[in-house]
Design a protein around this motif. Structure first.
Motif, short mmCIF file in Angstrom:
data_model
loop_
_atom_site.label_atom_id
_atom_site.label_comp_id
_atom_site.label_asym_id
_atom_site.label_seq_id
_atom_site.Cartn_x
_atom_site.Cartn_y
_atom_site.Cartn_z
N THR A 341 89.34 -25.49 4.90
CA THR A 341 90.33 -24.53 5.14
C THR A 341 90.24 -24.21 6.46
OG1 THR A 341 90.10 -23.59 2.80
CG2 THR A 341 91.24 -22.26 4.41
N PRO A 342 91.32 -24.50 7.36
CA PRO A 342 91.36 -24.13 8.88
C PRO A 342 91.18 -22.57 9.06
CG PRO A 342 93.12 -25.51 8.11
CD PRO A 342 92.64 -25.04 6.90
N CYS A 343 90.64 -22.29 10.19
CA CYS A 343 90.45 -20.90 10.39
C CYS A 343 91.04 -20.56 11.90
CB CYS A 343 89.08 -20.36 10.76
SG CYS A 343 88.03 -21.12 9.32
N VAL A 344 91.44 -19.19 11.81
CA VAL A 344 92.24 -18.77 13.06
C VAL A 344 91.25 -17.38 13.59
CG1 VAL A 344 93.99 -17.74 14.28
CG2 VAL A 344 94.63 -19.36 12.65
N SER A 356 86.97 -25.55 16.51
CA SER A 356 87.64 -26.44 17.89
C SER A 356 89.01 -26.07 17.96
CB SER A 356 87.23 -27.77 17.47
OG SER A 356 85.87 -28.08 17.60
N HIS A 357 89.37 -25.50 19.07
CA HIS A 357 90.84 -24.86 19.31
C HIS A 357 91.63 -26.24 19.18
CE1 HIS A 357 94.06 -22.89 20.59
NE2 HIS A 357 94.32 -23.38 21.74
N GLU A 358 92.65 -26.12 18.13
CA GLU A 358 93.68 -26.85 18.11
C GLU A 358 93.41 -28.39 17.46
OE1 GLU A 358 96.53 -27.27 21.35
OE2 GLU A 358 97.27 -25.14 20.89
N GLY A 375 98.82 -18.58 16.36
CA GLY A 375 98.00 -19.67 15.81
C GLY A 375 98.00 -19.70 14.45
N ILE A 376 98.45 -18.74 13.76
CA ILE A 376 98.83 -18.89 12.05
C ILE A 376 99.97 -19.82 12.05
CG2 ILE A 376 99.59 -17.53 10.22
CD1 ILE A 376 98.12 -15.14 11.33
#
Length: 418
Positions: A341-344, A356-358, A375-376
């Motif tokens: 699950t990606p995070c912001v 790791s940004h983007e 970002g969301i």
């Protein structure tokens, strides 16, 4: 090599969860480890506790009382500082005597006093201190915020309304720690590079090993699974883009809920089509208290203790959001990434080391709710979400898997042994 892991609680709080996971990581990877706690929750044979007594509650109340008096009878920041003036002597316990290395985690709120730390150091056993916050290298605070006094000499603590007038608690505790640590076989281990770098600036760590080891996680429990099934198990809608926000105490100002609120407002105006499809899942204590604050549909889960259920929840959502204003190495990000699950999160503390940004998520400018909203929306783009999921899982396996944490800590232990 026999390791004694020491933490106030067995399962309650981020430090307890991290310490418990390290216990299992070590035992699963060839290191004999036992955990000693004040507050025991399970009957695990690897965990033991001190004998319950009225003194444990008295220790807690005595410490809070002294802080309250020094703070001008104000409750402000009552739990943001610890003076460790009362605790329990664990050096007489058999588990302590049998251990080759004492591994301290979060030992505050009346569990270990400064005198107890002094006895532990005086035992001659090497000591490892895992820094889940800044307390081991400051005077009395867990997080120093904008204050940098700990880099020279803590005094007149800004966390206290009266600044320690009449009895400078911060200075006294800082000086006592300096004396306790001096000349001892001691290592300071940060869960993140960020907190290890802060620790190196403190006089209390000079002459000692300072390093960092990320928290461990069982990547067989926290693993990707079918989203539709996970949503059904938690009673969540199948047709929404779901964000997950969680904290032990959601109303804690440091967790930054108001920035999530502002980000959702931005999304309503800048991405109305996307916002119309979204909902926010809120996990943790005080979840009901924030339900009416968000402009999007909110689904409260409360507090989950079962790791399998928590892993299902991460899999049920599309994105984990953490607008925390100061954090070390949040277990929540580790858990989310392990589930794919990606995070912001904001560019603060150890968070930019984790995301790791983007690449596997988005790191927003600090306290910039507009960029947080961007970002969301960026992560929820259908053309990149699947790739972000794969990258998040791969990063978790490479950094937080149990064998990696166990191996890294074995190196720390070996460095302290004669």
């Amino acid at each position: 090599m026999r390791i004694l892991i020491v933490n106030t609680a067995e399962r309650t709080g981020g430090a307890a969860i991290a310490a418990n996971r390290l216990l299992h990581a070590l035992n699963h990877n060839g290191v004999e480890a036992t955990m000693l706690v004040r507050d025991r929750k399970t009957d695990s044979p690897s965990v033991t506790s001190i004998e319950p007594s009225w003194r444990l509650r008295a220790n807690f109340l005595w410490e809070r009382g002294v802080i309250w008096l020094a703070n001008g009878l104000s409750k402000r920041n009552l739990f943001q500082v610890d003076i460790a003036n009362a605790g329990t002597d664990i050096t007489r316990m058999e588990v302590f005597r049998q251990a080759d290395i004492i591994h301290l985690h979060w030992v505050n709120q009346g569990f270990l006093s400064l005198s107890d730390l002094e006895r532990i150091m005086a035992s001659g056993k090497p000591v490892v201190m895992t820094m889940h916050d800044q307390w081991y290298f400051t005077g009395i605070c867990h997080y120093s915020g904008d204050c940098d006094k700990y880099q020279s000499q803590c005094c007149h603590c800004p966390m206290l309304t009266r600044g320690g007038i009449g009895t400078d608690l911060a200075r006294r505790v800082f000086d006592r720690k300096r004396a306790i640590y001096s000349g001892k076989a001691l290592a300071f281990v940060g869960c993140s590079r960020w907190i290890a770098d802060l620790a190196r600036k403190s006089p209390l760590t000079q002459g000692h090993l300072v390093t960092n080891v990320p928290n461990a996680i069982d990547t067989d429990v926290f693993t990707p699974m079918d989203q539709a099934t996970a949503r059904e198990r938690h009673g969540l809608p199948a047709d929404k883009r779901l964000l997950l926000f969680g904290a032990q105490r959601i109303t804690d100002e440091r967790k930054g809920f108001r920035y999530l609120e502002e980000a959702c407002e931005h999304l309503m105006h800048s991405h109305p089509d996307l916002a119309s499809e979204m909902g926010v899942v809120v996990l943790g204590g005080d979840a009901q208290a924030v339900k009416s604050a968000l402009p999007l549909p909110v689904y409260t889960v409360g507090y989950l203790n079962n790791e399998a259920e928590i892993a299902q929840l991460y899999n049920a959502v599309d994105l984990f959001v953490t607008p925390s204003l100061q954090d070390n190495l949040p277990n929540t990000i580790v858990e989310a990434m392990a589930c794919g699950t990606p995070c912001v999160g904001f560019n603060v503390g150890g968070i930019p080391e984790m995301i790791s940004h983007e690449r596997d998520g988005y790191v927003a400018r600090y306290k910039d709710s507009n960029d947080f909203a961007h970002g969301i929306a960026w992560c929820l783009d259908d053309n990149r979400l699947a790739t972000l999921r794969q990258q998040a899982r791969a990063a978790a396996l490479a950094t937080y898997a149990e064998p990696i944490a166990a191996r890294n800590y074995q190196q720390v232990y070996s460095a302290l042994l004669p």
